[in-house]
Design an enzyme around this catalytic site. Structure first.
Site, mmCIF file in Angstrom:
data_model
loop_
_atom_site.group_PDB
_atom_site.id
_atom_site.type_symbol
_atom_site.label_atom_id
_atom_site.label_comp_id
_atom_site.label_asym_id
_atom_site.label_seq_id
_atom_site.Cartn_x
_atom_site.Cartn_y
_atom_site.Cartn_z
ATOM 1 N N ASP A 264 0.839 -1.199 0.000
ATOM 2 C CA ASP A 264 0.000 0.000 0.000
ATOM 3 C C ASP A 264 0.878 1.255 0.000
ATOM 4 O O ASP A 264 0.607 2.221 -0.723
ATOM 5 C CB ASP A 264 -0.909 -0.042 1.241
ATOM 6 N N LYS B 277 1.447 4.355 -2.972
ATOM 7 C CA LYS B 277 1.394 5.808 -2.742
ATOM 8 C C LYS B 277 2.688 6.476 -3.199
ATOM 9 O O LYS B 277 2.668 7.555 -3.808
ATOM 10 C CB LYS B 277 1.113 6.081 -1.268
#
Lengths: 360, 360
Positions: free
Chosen positions: B218, B222
């Site tokens: 995750d 980003k």
């Protein structure tokens, strides 16, 4: 298809010339900026009656005309029959007071000039009620607080999407940030307040008369803007308590030099404050505060524990901490809050946002 | 004169329903949002063939139709002949892959869905080259990094106005922020890593299987987004080093429960890392880094001195530090980087910005 806007620029001082350089080098896809007016001083302007654009690379050398008065300028810009952005890179109050007229005439404004937004509440209301009318210009002013730091835009976003701001607290003066970061540190230090002020002046960090920083009014103006965006209708930047760092006895001495000469006589008092804080594990910082729960606004010397984000501030950085219903741990934004390049890019980013909305 | 846009909303999960509530209560002057399609699950949608708006206060109770397929949805939205914003409040990859088609059809997109922006570089290029065409839709995705924190917008502003980003460093996972803030502190602490992971799961801070947080992917997504905005064409979120916090031996154990049962056997190693850092006056933080000078991207355990802003982070806050030519002292943005309300307000603020540009 490339869309375009007309641009009128007032000011080519430190911020103004940085802005002009950034705009001259701007590469935007599908968006063109035509500078049809450039006032390079309070007396001289470049423009062509047929609206032929000014060359931003040679504007310093070109032969100039006398500047247009503000009403004449409005007529000139409206006469182009094109979407127009006025860039006010001055801190001039007369120009600021003319914003409602520009806006009503359909001219949008991008500016770092605090005056219009931090003076009488009536001016604020005039500007934003004008901007709500059909065909009115838009108003963006990110660089009025914290230079190019993203503060005004994100705060407006919070309010508009329904968050409830509770407190705003921050260090909004690069000069006073530098002075307090040097003076009051988590490490023991004995350097005198007056010595730091003198150094700051010699480094060019202060206004020519440092009292113009030390009186806290610049901070009060910024706090006024943030309070109003948050929904607290502050009457003026002098309508709430502002702690001045100028000893009463020195308020009226004639010159900056005499002020700096006499300032050491008053070191003991602020030194005591600093030592008391230090012994409690705290540093002193010069802060502006908005308390929406208690409808209070203030500018004052605050005390912060050594591990607080305000205590580890570096150089002349600004910082703002916004506590809200959605951000009980505050939203913190920190970084250079003064300087030509960062102020100019805040204005240019605003101009691009306006152009994206109005260009055709 | 009130201008208006049509809105199509996909998703009414945790973020989606917070968004719908915020939109239902939105008060904008001169700007109206008509929700003409609302997919309240992957199967059920509310819409009227005559484009009569859906009631956002009663959408949970209304009788629904089967959802439209993505091509059908495009046709339906385009058929309204009105400016339209698609709000994708899912994390669905199929919808994300359809963005270029929506955009080419003139439909704008506001979304917290990271998939489209952090998968193959080709998808990113397809989206943003589609958005440059005449009549194409706009794309805003502030909430893909740090939820509603102002990161994507300000970073794009920096790049567009000609700043040169040098490094971006930050804590981009609320879950891993919480875990490391608890685990590694400037005060001595002996709590075990595995105990904190278990607590985080029981508090609902982790994915159902905590390995989906601990694998770092995750964060890698980003960082991929931030790198691409800064001009570094990262091929995919798996094309650079990502340090996983999952011990190799536990990668393939069958269940989350078994994983948590066995995790304590691996506490010693990370405890040693933490103790070594502590003895050097440092804490451990799980960070993503973009280094534009050396064209390097990474996700890893970093060490930061006790007085570094990353060391004093609270709760599950995110933080990003952007160093650039204009911000040699980094621009720092910090605050809640996860949660329904802040994610939803980031999406809504994007939708408003789009509406300001396209409404008629």
């Amino acid at each position: 298809m490339t869309r375009s806007v007309n641009v009128a620029i007032i000011g080519s001082g430190v911020v103004g010339s940085a802005f002009i350089t950034q705009l001259a080098n701007l590469q935007t896809k599908n968006l063109a900026f035509n500078t049809i007016y450039l006032a390079r001083s309070s007396k001289e302007a470049l423009y062509n009656t047929d609206y032929k654009p000014v060359d931003l690379f040679t504007y310093k050398q070109e032969p100039a005309k006398p500047v247009l008065g503000l009403d004449e300028l409005t007529t000139f810009l409206v006469g182009a029959h094109r979407p127009t952005i006025l860039i006010d890179n001055t801190s001039n109050e007369t120009i600021a007071n003319h914003y409602p007229q520009f806006i009503k005439a359909g001219i949008s404004i991008a500016t770092p000039n605090k005056k219009a937004f931090s003076s009488a509440l009536q001016t604020w209301n005039d500007i934003f009620s004008a901007a709500e009318q059909d065909g009115a210009g838009l108003v963006y002013h990110e660089s009025t607080v914290g230079a190019g730091l993203p503060i005004i835009g994100p705060l407006k976003d919070l309010v508009l999407t329904g968050d409830r701001v509770e407190t705003i607290e921050g260090i909004f003066s690069g000069t006073l940030s530098y002075i307090f970061n040097q003076f009051s540190t988590p490490e023991a230090s004995k350097v005198a307040f007056s010595d730091i002020v003198t150094t700051a002046k010699s480094l060019g960090y202060t206004e020519p008369d440092p009292r113009d920083d030390l009186n806290g009014l610049d901070v009060a103006r910024k706090v006024t803007i943030l309070a109003r965006i948050s929904g607290f209708e502050v009457e003026s930047p002098t309508s709430f308590p502002v702690e001045s760092l100028i000893p009463k006895e020195l308020e009226s001495v004639a010159s900056a030099d005499e002020f700096l000469q006499k300032l050491p006589e008053f070191d003991a008092q602020i030194q005591q404050l600093k030592d008391d804080a230090f012994n409690n594990g705290q540093v002193l910082r010069f802060v502006g505060k908005v308390d929406l729960k208690n409808n209070k606004v203030s500018v004052e010397i605050g005390k912060y524990p050594f591990d607080h984000p305000f205590a580890s501030l570096k150089g002349s950085d600004n910082v703002v901490a916004i506590k809200s219903h959605r951000y009980p741990n505050p939203l913190i934004i920190q970084g250079a809050g003064a300087g030509a390049e960062v102020t100019a890019h805040g204005v240019l980013a605003d101009a691009i946002k306006i152009a994206e909305r109005i260009a055709n």
